[in-house]
Design a protein around this motif. Structure first.
Motif, short mmCIF file in Angstrom:
data_model
loop_
_atom_site.label_atom_id
_atom_site.label_comp_id
_atom_site.label_asym_id
_atom_site.label_seq_id
_atom_site.Cartn_x
_atom_site.Cartn_y
_atom_site.Cartn_z
N GLY A 17 0.69 -1.19 -0.10
CA GLY A 17 -0.09 -0.07 -0.02
C GLY A 17 0.97 1.19 0.47
N PRO A 18 0.27 2.17 -0.35
CA PRO A 18 1.09 3.64 -0.64
C PRO A 18 1.78 4.05 0.81
N TYR A 19 1.04 3.82 2.10
CA TYR A 19 1.51 4.43 3.22
C TYR A 19 2.52 3.51 3.96
N ALA A 25 8.59 -2.87 1.10
CA ALA A 25 8.78 -3.09 -0.59
C ALA A 25 10.04 -3.73 -0.60
N ALA A 26 11.13 -3.47 0.02
CA ALA A 26 12.43 -4.03 0.09
C ALA A 26 12.36 -5.32 0.59
N ARG A 27 11.65 -5.60 1.48
CA ARG A 27 11.26 -7.14 1.99
C ARG A 27 10.76 -8.10 0.94
N ILE A 39 2.13 -0.85 -6.11
CA ILE A 39 1.53 -0.10 -5.24
C ILE A 39 0.09 -0.08 -5.58
N VAL A 40 -0.82 -0.61 -4.58
CA VAL A 40 -2.10 -0.63 -4.80
C VAL A 40 -2.91 0.09 -3.69
N GLU A 41 -4.11 0.43 -4.01
CA GLU A 41 -5.04 0.99 -3.26
C GLU A 41 -5.61 -0.08 -2.03
N VAL A 50 4.04 1.91 -8.78
CA VAL A 50 5.23 1.01 -8.78
C VAL A 50 6.60 1.60 -7.99
N VAL A 51 7.06 0.78 -7.18
CA VAL A 51 8.44 1.04 -6.87
C VAL A 51 9.46 0.15 -7.12
N THR A 52 10.62 0.61 -7.68
CA THR A 52 11.51 -0.22 -8.08
C THR A 52 12.96 -0.47 -7.07
#
Length: 86
Positions: A17-19, A25-27, A39-41, A50-52
């Motif tokens: 999620g965005p918060y 995300a790294a995990r 990244i989803v609501e 998305v995050v890379t």
């Protein structure tokens, strides 16, 4: 014969999620051996961005902060191009 996306994609996709902090995300990237996390609501699961792995590194380096201190929404890419599995 062209290869289809469905032949190489991972299902189900692990997402955040965005918060949540960038450390989450790294995990996922570590656990799933991938370099991109959708990244989803949280309620509708609509794609927000998305995050890379590069995003994580650059955010930590340029902000001088731990990944656990940076919310995903602060650095995620929101202009995302998608395609169908077929």
């Amino acid at each position: 014969i062209p290869m289809k996306i469905s032949q190489v994609m991972s299902q189900p996709a692990a997402c955040c999620g965005p918060y949540e902090p960038l450390s989450e995300a790294a995990r996922i990237m570590w656990d799933k051996d991938c370099g991109v996390v959708p990244i989803v609501e949280p309620v509708t699961h609509a794609l927000l961005g998305v995050v890379t792995d590069r995003d994580l590194c650059m955010a930590s380096y340029t902000q001088g902060r731990k990944l656990s201190e940076i919310p995903i929404e602060a650095i995620m890419s929101t202009q995302v191009v998608t395609c169908r599995a077929d």
